[in-house]
Design a protein around this motif. Sequence first.
Motif, short mmCIF file in Angstrom:
data_model
loop_
_atom_site.label_atom_id
_atom_site.label_comp_id
_atom_site.label_asym_id
_atom_site.label_seq_id
_atom_site.Cartn_x
_atom_site.Cartn_y
_atom_site.Cartn_z
N VAL A 255 0.84 -1.19 0.00
CA VAL A 255 0.00 0.00 0.00
C VAL A 255 0.88 1.24 0.00
N SER A 256 0.56 2.19 -0.87
CA SER A 256 1.30 3.44 -0.95
C SER A 256 1.05 4.29 0.29
N PRO A 257 2.08 4.98 0.79
CA PRO A 257 1.87 5.86 1.96
C PRO A 257 1.09 7.12 1.62
N GLN A 258 0.68 7.27 0.35
CA GLN A 258 -0.15 8.41 -0.03
C GLN A 258 -1.60 8.25 0.41
N ALA A 259 -2.01 7.04 0.72
CA ALA A 259 -3.42 6.77 0.96
C ALA A 259 -4.00 7.67 2.05
N GLY A 260 -3.30 7.79 3.18
CA GLY A 260 -3.82 8.54 4.31
C GLY A 260 -4.00 10.01 4.01
N ILE A 261 -2.96 10.65 3.46
CA ILE A 261 -3.06 12.09 3.20
C ILE A 261 -4.06 12.37 2.08
N ASN A 262 -4.13 11.50 1.07
CA ASN A 262 -5.13 11.69 0.01
C ASN A 262 -6.55 11.55 0.55
N PHE A 263 -6.73 10.64 1.49
CA PHE A 263 -8.05 10.48 2.11
C PHE A 263 -8.42 11.75 2.88
N TYR A 264 -7.46 12.31 3.61
CA TYR A 264 -7.74 13.51 4.40
C TYR A 264 -8.02 14.71 3.49
N SER A 282 3.11 19.74 0.91
CA SER A 282 3.34 20.05 -0.50
C SER A 282 2.31 19.34 -1.38
N ASP A 283 2.09 19.89 -2.58
CA ASP A 283 1.21 19.19 -3.53
C ASP A 283 2.00 18.45 -4.60
N GLU A 284 3.34 18.38 -4.45
CA GLU A 284 4.16 17.56 -5.33
C GLU A 284 4.09 16.11 -4.84
N PRO A 285 4.10 15.13 -5.77
CA PRO A 285 3.80 13.74 -5.39
C PRO A 285 4.65 13.18 -4.25
N ILE A 286 5.96 13.27 -4.38
CA ILE A 286 6.83 12.65 -3.37
C ILE A 286 6.99 13.55 -2.15
N ILE A 289 4.21 13.35 0.46
CA ILE A 289 4.28 12.30 1.47
C ILE A 289 5.27 12.68 2.56
N LYS A 290 6.42 13.20 2.16
CA LYS A 290 7.45 13.54 3.15
C LYS A 290 6.98 14.69 4.04
N THR A 291 6.37 15.71 3.44
CA THR A 291 5.90 16.83 4.26
C THR A 291 4.69 16.45 5.11
N SER A 292 3.86 15.52 4.61
CA SER A 292 2.74 15.06 5.44
C SER A 292 3.26 14.31 6.66
N LEU A 293 4.37 13.61 6.50
CA LEU A 293 5.01 12.95 7.65
C LEU A 293 5.51 13.99 8.64
N GLU A 294 6.15 15.05 8.13
CA GLU A 294 6.68 16.10 9.02
C GLU A 294 5.56 16.79 9.79
N VAL A 295 4.45 17.09 9.10
CA VAL A 295 3.33 17.76 9.77
C VAL A 295 2.71 16.84 10.81
N ALA A 296 2.57 15.56 10.49
CA ALA A 296 2.00 14.60 11.44
C ALA A 296 2.88 14.49 12.68
N GLU A 297 4.20 14.45 12.48
CA GLU A 297 5.12 14.37 13.62
C GLU A 297 5.03 15.64 14.47
N LYS A 298 4.90 16.79 13.81
CA LYS A 298 4.82 18.05 14.55
C LYS A 298 3.54 18.12 15.37
N LYS A 299 2.44 17.65 14.79
CA LYS A 299 1.15 17.72 15.49
C LYS A 299 1.06 16.72 16.64
N THR A 300 1.72 15.56 16.49
CA THR A 300 1.65 14.54 17.54
C THR A 300 2.80 14.67 18.54
N GLY A 301 3.87 15.37 18.15
CA GLY A 301 5.01 15.54 19.05
C GLY A 301 5.86 14.30 19.20
N ARG A 302 5.85 13.43 18.20
CA ARG A 302 6.68 12.22 18.27
C ARG A 302 7.11 11.80 16.88
#
Length: 644
Positions: A255-264, A282-286, A289-302
């Motif tokens: 499963v591509s890691p894009q699924a979660g952010i595309n669903f949101y 970012s709205d660039e494909p790769i 995913i990387k920036t969605s990871l960074e934002v998720a880490e920032k929001k969860t603090g881990r």
Amino acid sequence: MKDALQSLQNRMHPSLSSLAKRLDHSFVLLIILFAALLLRLVFAAQYTAHPIFETVLPDRVQFEQFATGFLQGDFDQPDAYYMSPLYPFFLTVVYGFFGIDRMYAVFAQSFLDTFNCLLVFILGSTAFNRKTGLLAAFVYALYGIAIFFSGLLLESTLVTAIVLATLIVLIKARERDWRTGFWIAGLLLGLAYLGRPNLLLFAGAMPLWMLGSLRDESTRTRSLCHLVCMAGGFAAVMLLITVKNGVVSNHWTPVSPQAGINFYIGNSKDAEGYMTKIEGVSDEPITQIKTSLEVAEKKTGRDMTLAEASRYWLLKGVRYWFEEPAHATRLYAKKFAMFWRKEEVPLNTDYSFARERIPVLRLPYFAFGLVAPLALAGMGLSLLRRRQSSSLLIWFVLIFMLSVVLFFVTDRYRFPVAPILILFACHAIFRGLDWLRARRWKATSGLALGTAALAIPINISSETHEFNDMGKSHYELANVYFEKHFENLKTAISEFESALEENPVSIEAAHNMGVAHAVLENHELALSAFAHALRIDPRHEATRSNLQRLLTLICNPYSQKKFDLNEIAKFLYENNLAAEATAIYEELVRREPRNTEALFNLGITYAEQEDLPRAIELWKKALEIDPTYTPAKESIQRARSMME
């Protein structure tokens, strides 16, 4: 003896008639395929010759990078995990055979989409009859956006081909109790999933179709066997892609890691039903995913893995359903309407924009607004007949629609269902003609009125459903002219102006237009463009840097072109560029030390920058030259009162 010969002729006549019809159908099909190929080749030639072909499509750039990397032996590309792998492999094959050139891929897709016309005919002949298949092949041959997608280095044409082949094999396998066919269908569906991950939902829903119409124990056992065979083919592809992901990027999942952010993106209070930007992502494909990871880490603090980040966005979208049920209901109603509306919702590339520039696309092709109401009518008629072949196609349309609406709607995501809808539309047409010939006026008029009733909401103009990406399209094309076709800078400027008309806050368009004007020595227009950019973002470094270079040129006393420094300084000041205006006034005062207006205005710019002592000093100099200069007197009085 005579009677025997007559009897033989009577028996042979139906066979000869059937053969003649088949030959006639084959001849018509060849003409349709030739026309389809000709249109696509003409489009390919015109499209690749136009600068629009060089515009940046983020997905295409990544696909090409992966394909060229594979050909050069670089199989260890961790970023390849982030993208659907089907199309890069297709490009690898094309480039491997013909050479690394986009034109080869475009022409290969022209032939592939012509093959799609043949697949539409086969599927139509299998699910309905040869007449329906022929008409559907004709409609698809002249389906405008199919021609358009055949020239884009994106997955749409390839995925559509695999989907059509999957459905054909499934129907044939069901009719013939062909277990190997079900395994092949599963394999094909797995490949289609690698190009369009939302097809995973259709794969998961297949057991409901296969087991839903069973009536006795024997057919239930046989269908379970078929289901196992199909699951085996699908699982084989999933296993291969899981191993590939694990070896290359250490992510042991298909499963591509894009699924979660595309669903949101399609399930939040800020969602619009189409692709929208998430703050910080970012709205660039790769990089998305990387920036969605960074934002998720920032929001969860881990720290999080990609899978955990994808799950974070997925659950965030699901929570939205429960926290905002009324809003979610309205959003899904909008997405459902968008799926069936006539508009082709763009994603990075705009069909309507291309139609204005590529001559062959301006022909009067079939469009979704015509196909959709007829298709809905055809689906309704097929439900009444309860044929398994057509029930599979209906099941595919419904599940595919759900898989798109669950995320967000775009023309690329909707396109694979278009050939199936064309088949149902053609089925409705022939049923209507049959009723008309049989003089079944009530049935004919009911079908016509029902189709018209469906056509109205699908085709009626509505501001709510006006989707275009013209601003971005103009900007991307302008950049191509600006960077690669330097002799056409005037065209680039025209496109930048159009981009700003569509999106007045596009700082990149304003900045680049300023640079283009500066290169053409339209210095006043360049100043205006830079000022526009700085009104959008006063801290835009590239604009400030280029504006400073332009002002240095303007202030150069040895410049061949003479400038009205006073007017330029006024313009800068009026556009809240006090520091830049100060520099121009300083130069003007250096050249004309007794210019009272320049001294006064220079003082105003210093006052604007809160340097009142320097402003008063300049106003005093103006009064020394002209003691009657009232504005200077009044300004000194106001400044002193402010300093007390």
